[in-house]
Design a protein around this motif. Structure first.
Motif, PDB file in Angstrom:
ATOM      1  N   ILE A 119       0.840  -1.200   0.000  1.00  0.00           N
ATOM      2  CA  ILE A 119       0.000   0.000   0.000  1.00  0.00           C
ATOM      3  C   ILE A 119       0.873   1.248   0.000  1.00  0.00           C
ATOM      4  O   ILE A 119       0.630   2.191  -0.747  1.00  0.00           O
ATOM      5  N   GLU A 120       1.910   1.254   0.812  1.00  0.00           N
ATOM      6  CA  GLU A 120       2.829   2.396   0.840  1.00  0.00           C
ATOM      7  C   GLU A 120       3.647   2.477  -0.446  1.00  0.00           C
ATOM      8  O   GLU A 120       3.841   3.556  -1.003  1.00  0.00           O
ATOM      9  N   LYS A 121       4.118   1.335  -0.947  1.00  0.00           N
ATOM     10  CA  LYS A 121       4.949   1.305  -2.142  1.00  0.00           C
ATOM     11  C   LYS A 121       4.193   1.810  -3.370  1.00  0.00           C
ATOM     12  O   LYS A 121       4.734   2.548  -4.190  1.00  0.00           O
ATOM     13  N   ASN A 122       2.919   1.432  -3.506  1.00  0.00           N
ATOM     14  CA  ASN A 122       2.107   1.851  -4.654  1.00  0.00           C
ATOM     15  C   ASN A 122       1.561   3.264  -4.517  1.00  0.00           C
ATOM     16  O   ASN A 122       1.001   3.805  -5.461  1.00  0.00           O
ATOM     17  N   GLY A 123       1.696   3.845  -3.336  1.00  0.00           N
ATOM     18  CA  GLY A 123       1.197   5.197  -3.120  1.00  0.00           C
ATOM     19  C   GLY A 123      -0.318   5.291  -3.189  1.00  0.00           C
ATOM     20  O   GLY A 123      -0.868   6.259  -3.700  1.00  0.00           O
ATOM     21  N   THR A 124      -1.023   4.287  -2.661  1.00  0.00           N
ATOM     22  CA  THR A 124      -2.478   4.268  -2.750  1.00  0.00           C
ATOM     23  C   THR A 124      -3.171   4.991  -1.608  1.00  0.00           C
ATOM     24  O   THR A 124      -4.392   5.032  -1.565  1.00  0.00           O
ATOM     25  N   TRP A 125      -2.412   5.537  -0.681  1.00  0.00           N
ATOM     26  CA  TRP A 125      -3.017   6.289   0.418  1.00  0.00           C
ATOM     27  C   TRP A 125      -2.055   7.345   0.899  1.00  0.00           C
ATOM     28  O   TRP A 125      -0.873   7.317   0.598  1.00  0.00           O
ATOM     29  N   GLU A 126      -2.603   8.298   1.621  1.00  0.00           N
ATOM     30  CA  GLU A 126      -1.769   9.328   2.215  1.00  0.00           C
ATOM     31  C   GLU A 126      -2.286   9.629   3.614  1.00  0.00           C
ATOM     32  O   GLU A 126      -3.491   9.568   3.878  1.00  0.00           O
ATOM     33  N   LEU A 127      -1.397   9.927   4.512  1.00  0.00           N
ATOM     34  CA  LEU A 127      -1.744  10.217   5.894  1.00  0.00           C
ATOM     35  C   LEU A 127      -2.161  11.677   6.006  1.00  0.00           C
ATOM     36  O   LEU A 127      -1.439  12.573   5.573  1.00  0.00           O
ATOM     37  N   TRP A 138      -7.355  -5.607   9.033  1.00  0.00           N
ATOM     38  CA  TRP A 138      -6.618  -6.423   8.072  1.00  0.00           C
ATOM     39  C   TRP A 138      -7.244  -7.801   7.995  1.00  0.00           C
ATOM     40  O   TRP A 138      -7.539  -8.418   9.007  1.00  0.00           O
TER      41      TRP A 138
END
Length: 77
Positions: A2-10, A24
């Motif tokens: 999820i972090e690697k693909n950039g599918t979310w931001e904090l 999960w």
């Protein structure tokens, strides 16, 4: 991933909004002989925690049905 693909931001929580918690879900995919093919995980929202009339205003799921796709293709043809 999820972090690697950039599918979310904090982001910071807006004061006028409530937060829906997440969970999960893990699954092990097996080969025909019973050996482990791969381990899968997905992050799901706990939608059952929503309050009627309070958290339902901005719910959106970008899913297209197969019938809709077929109709659009037939119209384009």
């Amino acid at each position: 991933m999820i972090e690697k693909n950039g599918t979310w931001e904090l982001v910071d929580i807006p004061t006028e909004k409530t937060v829906i918690r997440v969970k999960w879900v893990y699954k092990t995919k097996l080969n025909l002989d019973g050996s482990v093919e791969k381990n899968k995980a997905r992050l799901v929202a706990k939608g059952y925690a929503q309050k009627l009339g309070l958290d339902y205003n901005e719910t959106y799921a970008p899913v297209v049905g197969l019938d809709t796709i077929r109709t659009l293709i037939s119209l384009a043809a």
